[in-house]
Motif scaffolding. Structure first.
Motif, PDB file in Angstrom:
ATOM      1  N   ASN A 556       0.834  -1.201   0.000  1.00 29.91           N
ATOM      2  CA  ASN A 556       0.000   0.000   0.000  1.00 29.91           C
ATOM      3  C   ASN A 556       0.870   1.253   0.000  1.00 29.91           C
ATOM      4  OD1 ASN A 556       0.641   0.767   2.746  1.00 29.91           O
ATOM      5  ND2 ASN A 556      -0.828  -0.753   3.454  1.00 29.91           N
ATOM      6  N   GLU A 580      -4.380   0.352  -1.486  1.00 27.22           N
ATOM      7  CA  GLU A 580      -3.831  -0.932  -1.051  1.00 27.22           C
ATOM      8  C   GLU A 580      -4.245  -2.029  -2.025  1.00 27.22           C
ATOM      9  OE1 GLU A 580      -3.967  -1.825   3.156  1.00 27.22           O
ATOM     10  OE2 GLU A 580      -4.867  -3.774   2.702  1.00 27.22           O
ATOM     11  N   GLU A 581      -3.313  -2.956  -2.266  1.00 28.11           N
ATOM     12  CA  GLU A 581      -3.589  -4.091  -3.161  1.00 28.11           C
ATOM     13  C   GLU A 581      -3.115  -5.362  -2.485  1.00 28.11           C
ATOM     14  OE1 GLU A 581      -2.916  -7.327  -5.720  1.00 28.11           O
ATOM     15  OE2 GLU A 581      -1.268  -6.209  -4.812  1.00 28.11           O
ATOM     16  N   TYR A 607      -7.813  -8.347  -3.489  1.00 31.86           N
ATOM     17  CA  TYR A 607      -8.670  -7.167  -3.437  1.00 31.86           C
ATOM     18  C   TYR A 607      -7.851  -5.905  -3.717  1.00 31.86           C
ATOM     19  CZ  TYR A 607      -6.570  -6.422   1.163  1.00 31.86           C
ATOM     20  OH  TYR A 607      -5.673  -6.229   2.172  1.00 31.86           O
ATOM     21  N   LYS A 609      -8.103  -1.732  -2.452  1.00 32.26           N
ATOM     22  CA  LYS A 609      -8.768  -0.955  -1.402  1.00 32.26           C
ATOM     23  C   LYS A 609      -8.296   0.494  -1.457  1.00 32.26           C
ATOM     24  CE  LYS A 609      -9.802  -1.672   3.535  1.00 32.26           C
ATOM     25  NZ  LYS A 609      -9.009  -0.726   4.349  1.00 32.26           N
ATOM     26  N   ASP A 611      -8.805   4.306   0.543  1.00 29.69           N
ATOM     27  CA  ASP A 611      -9.304   4.982   1.745  1.00 29.69           C
ATOM     28  C   ASP A 611      -8.977   6.463   1.687  1.00 29.69           C
ATOM     29  OD1 ASP A 611     -10.169   2.701   3.730  1.00 29.69           O
ATOM     30  OD2 ASP A 611      -8.270   2.049   2.868  1.00 29.69           O
ATOM     31  N   GLY A 634     -13.437  -1.176  -0.759  1.00 32.18           N
ATOM     32  CA  GLY A 634     -12.613  -2.337  -1.037  1.00 32.18           C
ATOM     33  C   GLY A 634     -13.305  -3.209  -2.078  1.00 32.18           C
ATOM     34  N   LEU A 643     -13.972  -8.819   1.232  1.00 30.76           N
ATOM     35  CA  LEU A 643     -12.713  -8.483   1.890  1.00 30.76           C
ATOM     36  C   LEU A 643     -12.507  -9.409   3.085  1.00 30.76           C
ATOM     37  CD1 LEU A 643     -12.845  -4.562   2.074  1.00 30.76           C
ATOM     38  CD2 LEU A 643     -11.644  -5.965   0.401  1.00 30.76           C
ATOM     39  N   LYS A 647      -9.838  -6.545   7.239  1.00 31.76           N
ATOM     40  CA  LYS A 647      -9.733  -5.414   6.323  1.00 31.76           C
ATOM     41  C   LYS A 647     -11.089  -4.784   6.027  1.00 31.76           C
ATOM     42  CE  LYS A 647      -5.280  -5.676   5.557  1.00 31.76           C
ATOM     43  NZ  LYS A 647      -4.335  -4.562   5.847  1.00 31.76           N
ATOM     44  N   GLN A 648     -12.150  -5.340   6.581  1.00 32.19           N
ATOM     45  CA  GLN A 648     -13.480  -4.800   6.336  1.00 32.19           C
ATOM     46  C   GLN A 648     -13.716  -3.535   7.163  1.00 32.19           C
ATOM     47  OE1 GLN A 648     -16.020  -8.123   7.207  1.00 32.19           O
ATOM     48  NE2 GLN A 648     -15.785  -9.031   5.171  1.00 32.19           N
ATOM     49  N   TYR A 649     -14.695  -2.767   6.745  1.00 26.43           N
ATOM     50  CA  TYR A 649     -15.053  -1.528   7.424  1.00 26.43           C
ATOM     51  C   TYR A 649     -16.145  -1.801   8.453  1.00 26.43           C
ATOM     52  CZ  TYR A 649     -12.659   0.590   3.436  1.00 26.43           C
ATOM     53  OH  TYR A 649     -11.728   0.932   2.496  1.00 26.43           O
ATOM     54  N   ASP A 685     -17.750  -3.733   2.818  1.00 26.68           N
ATOM     55  CA  ASP A 685     -16.670  -3.450   1.878  1.00 26.68           C
ATOM     56  C   ASP A 685     -16.551  -1.970   1.553  1.00 26.68           C
ATOM     57  OD1 ASP A 685     -16.299  -6.271   1.550  1.00 26.68           O
ATOM     58  OD2 ASP A 685     -18.036  -6.278   0.215  1.00 26.68           O
TER      59      ASP A 685
END
Length: 806
Positions: A556, A580-581, A607, A609, A611, A634, A643, A647-649, A685
């Motif tokens: 990232n 981010e990958e 994934y 992502k 932010d 994401g 995700l 890493k989830q929200y 996500d």
């Protein structure tokens, strides 16, 4: 549905006490005044101008500050609590005018209207307007008496402010003239811009700093003067015909054309001829553990040398090579004030010194050569420190929760200013079992246990396998980190996560910085799941994918903008965006492995992502407006449909949507219809959230050691899924239902700022809009019942935390 009569009844219960309180305060504030005295109730400033004023609000605030006599503070609901407290113990304060509550301003005596102070306020305002380019302002004041209260109004006619026409220079030294003219394109005096004295002062400082950076060590602001010429030649096209000039003047006024002025910048050496001399550095000596002035001549100290810079130690506790990278004053270089400031700033950012001072004096051993001797002294800070962080919350899905973290820092590992951070954290959540008889404590049961250990090592340089120029001014850093965490949902599952990362950070400018992580790894393990939890996973594909054991490897990069340091004490902005990958590298490795060995299987997430976090802070006298808009998206791809859990929200809690407990809101407008006793964290996500706070001072206690502050806040936002899920109907993101899916809460809080180092926060919030509620688009204002115990238990969320939410 609540009946209209019930709504009126609740409003009456709420409003009537407030009306009675206001009536009581109205009488109580003036009860100790004599017949001739009046309480100063309000000052108001009314501004009139023949043309629109840019930044009118700022002008109005600045004029109000110039009023000599100000009324009593009314920080909470417009009620002067400090004055009421004073009147409550009036006799005591009269007999003891040095009482500590008066000294600490916990209470306030009534501000008695004094008409003799009004002319001073008018004079202050007129002087301020003059300095802003309004040379012919008019100010009238009026005082209105209502009972025992006085209301003062200042009516101001600003007139038209002058604009800058031309800027000229009058410099008596050729070298100084060359330097100043070379930087003229950075001048703050721009043709057509409004004239203000503040702009002149800023331009004076700019020229002084420019010359100080070019070696003119003795140059000061006193060497610069300004000559203002307001004689507008446009009025006098024919100097021999005064009648034509008068006609031109009237015509210009009718056109409301702003008058202009010329500015001449005069630079002279003054009484010190050294102001125009250019100096170079002849010697630099550094004292990393300075004790007193005797160190200068102490020959017994440990001495090290790097490129003509001398280091003298009592205790060789920090490498001279590390310090040298952050010292910009060097032998043989032209003196620069920017190098002076940068040296102090960069050495401070190492975090191993409590104070840093630089002493400059002329080198008298070489008269006539304009040389300077530099001494840099530092005082060691504590090598180790410990910190604690405590959080208490309550929520709709659990009765009480708490978290505790302990952290340790070693700021100087291996004598290289390497920073070691370690932390241990843990927390508990208890729920309430209504089926058990007894008191509240008997009904509590443990629902969740979580704890973790995290460590990182921060090196003040780039660590790379090839030669790289570590630019000193960019503050390069390399960070290695490792951590492991456990979440135990009692009787349902245990989730272990292990993480590590290799990252870089550096500063592009004073306001811009970057963070790049070439590699990070997360390992997710689920060593225990109960039968009921496994059944729940079988019912929801989204949950099954979120909680599966897996491996994450990715990269990232983040960009950060912040002008907080640049705008010290003023309004500022903060922005962070990151990308981010995960999975691309492992996909390539897996493809190569299959090509070589024929089979190579590894379960991992894929994934991308993004932010963002945008914050704005508007500073006002005794208050602050803070706003934040943040979130992210994401997108899982190829073999991943969601995700990974870590890493989830999520939304809710003391640092997010405070009207909900942590991880209990969303996704979208979905609600839990599983009829399961298991509470599953609600994650997604995609996340969008906005927070706003009005923060204000209430009172300072113990001579200012504790500053009690208040806050009014509101939060709006939610989380969503990137793809539809039968387990969460309505949980996917869609623009056409975004308004319905947004949750809203509001509340108030108390903050205790302890000596500026430690802030304890208590926030009470209630939901105003629940997206999972049918009807009225989710708004629940009509269902509010603050006097009902059940409603309070289900809707009033109390958050206790350390530090601001953002």
């Amino acid at each position: 549905m609540i009946k209209r009569g019930e709504i009126y009844k609740r409003l009456a219960y709420t409003v009537l006490p407030l009306l009675l309180l206001l009536a009581w305060t109205s009488c109580n504030t003036t009860k100790h005044l004599t017949e001739e005295q009046h309480l100063l109730r309000n000052n108001s400033v009314n501004i009139k101008s023949p043309q629109p004023i840019t930044r009118r609000g700022e002008l109005n605030d600045n004029l109000e500050r110039l009023v000599a006599q100000k009324p009593n503070n009314r920080n909470i609901l417009g009620i002067p609590f400090k004055l009421l407290l004073y009147n409550y113990r009036y006799e005591k304060y009269q007999n003891d005018p040095t009482h500590f509550q008066l000294q600490s301003k916990t209470v306030e005596p009534p501000v008695i209207y004094d008409s003799t102070l009004i002319p001073r306020a008018v004079q202050n305002m007129r002087g301020y307007l003059y300095n802003q380019g309004y040379f012919y302002s008019k100010i009238d004041d009026t005082t209105l008496f209502k009972g025992k209260k006085a209301y003062v109004t200042y009516n101001i006619e600003t007139g038209i402010n002058y604009l800058i026409n031309k800027v000229k220079y009058d410099i008596s030294d050729s070298l100084v003239n060359v330097v100043v003219q070379a930087g003229a394109n950075e001048s703050l005096l721009k043709e057509g811009e409004p004239y203000t004295k503040a702009t002149l002062d800023d331009e004076r400082r700019r020229i002084t700093n420019l010359l100080l950076d070019k070696g003119f060590y003795k140059f000061t602001n006193d060497n610069i003067a300004f000559l203002i010429d307001t004689f507008n030649k446009e009025y006098l096209s024919d100097i021999d015909n005064p009648f034509e000039s008068a006609i031109n003047f009237v015509a210009l006024q009718k056109e409301q054309k702003k008058p202009t002025l010329d500015v001449k910048i005069i630079i002279r050496p003054g009484e010190d001829p050294g102001a125009f001399k250019r100096y170079a550095v002849s010697r630099v000596t550094v004292y990393p553990d300075f004790i007193d002035v005797r160190d200068v001549r102490d020959s017994t100290m440990i001495q090290k040398k790097v490129n003509n810079t001398l280091f003298k130690y009592h205790d060789y506790y920090i490498s001279e090579k590390v310090l040298y990278k952050y010292i910009y004053l060097e032998r043989g270089r032209i003196y620069s004030q920017a190098d002076y400031n940068e040296t102090i700033n960069k050495l401070n950012e190492l975090g191993i010194f409590s104070s840093i001072n630089i002493y400059i004096r002329e080198d008298t051993s070489s008269p006539g050569e304009n040389l300077l001797i530099c001494g840099i002294s530092m005082n060691r800070a504590k090598k180790h420190d410990f910190n604690t962080n405590v959080e208490f919350t309550s929520g709709t899905t659990y009765r009480v929760g708490s978290a505790l973290s302990l952290s340790f820092r070693d700021k100087n590992v291996g004598r290289g200013a390497n920073l070691l951070r370690t932390s241990v954290s843990g927390g508990l959540e208890y729920n309430n079992n209504q089926d058990i008889q007894g008191n509240a404590l008997d009904r509590l049961y443990l629902r969740t246990v979580y704890y973790g250990f995290n460590a990182s090592m921060d090196f003040p340089k780039f660590i790379v396998p090839f030669k790289l120029d570590n630019s000193r001014r960019n503050l390069p850093r390399t960070i290695l980190s490792f951590g492991t965490n456990l979440m135990d949902r009692v009787n349902y599952f245990r989730l272990f996560t292990t993480s590590s990362a290799f990252a870089y950070s550096w500063r592009e400018t004073a306001t811009k910085s970057w963070e790049a992580t070439p590699a990070f790894i997360n390992i997710i393990r689920l060593p225990y799941t109960s039968d009921s939890f496994r059944k729940r996973l079988l019912e929801s594909q989204f949950l099954a994918n979120s909680y599966r054991e897996s491996f994450i490897e990715g990269e990232n990069v983040a960009f950060i903008f912040s002008n907080r340091e640049k705008n010290r004490g003023k309004s500022y902005t903060y922005l962070r965006v990151s990308l981010e990958e995960s999975g691309a590298l492992l996909t390539a490795i897996q493809s190569i492995g299959r090509a070589i060995e024929g089979s190579f299987n590894l379960d991992y997430y894929q994934y991308v992502k993004f932010d963002f976090d945008l914050q704005r802070f508007v500073m006002r006298p005794h208050s602050q407006i803070a706003a934040r808009f943040y979130g992210g998206i994401g997108v899982p791809y190829r073999g991943s449909s969601t995700l990974p859990y870590i890493k989830q929200y999520f939304a809710g809690g003391a640092y997010s949507m405070r009207g909900w407990r942590v991880r209990s809101l969303g996704p979208g407008s979905s609600r839990d219809t599983s009829n399961s006793a298991i509470f599953i964290d609600r994650t997604g996500d995609i996340k969008l959230e906005m927070n706003g706070e009005y923060r204000y001072d209430i009172v300072r206690l113990f001579s200012g050691a504790i500053n009690v502050k208040g806050a009014l806040f509101a939060d709006a936002g939610n989380i969503w899924l990137a793809n539809k899920s039968s387990s969460y109907p309505g949980g996917e993101f869609a623009l056409h239902k975004l308004g319905k899916d947004i949750a809203i809460d509001a509340g108030t809080g108390i903050r205790l700022d302890i000596a500026g180092f430690f802030l304890v926060r208590l926030d009470l919030a209630i939901p105003l809009k629940k997206p999972y509620i049918d009807g009225n688009n989710g708004w629940v204002l009509r269902q509010m019942a603050p006097f009902d115990a059940t409603w309070r238990s289900n809707n009033m969320i109390l958050n206790f935390a350390i530090g601001y939410p953002f």
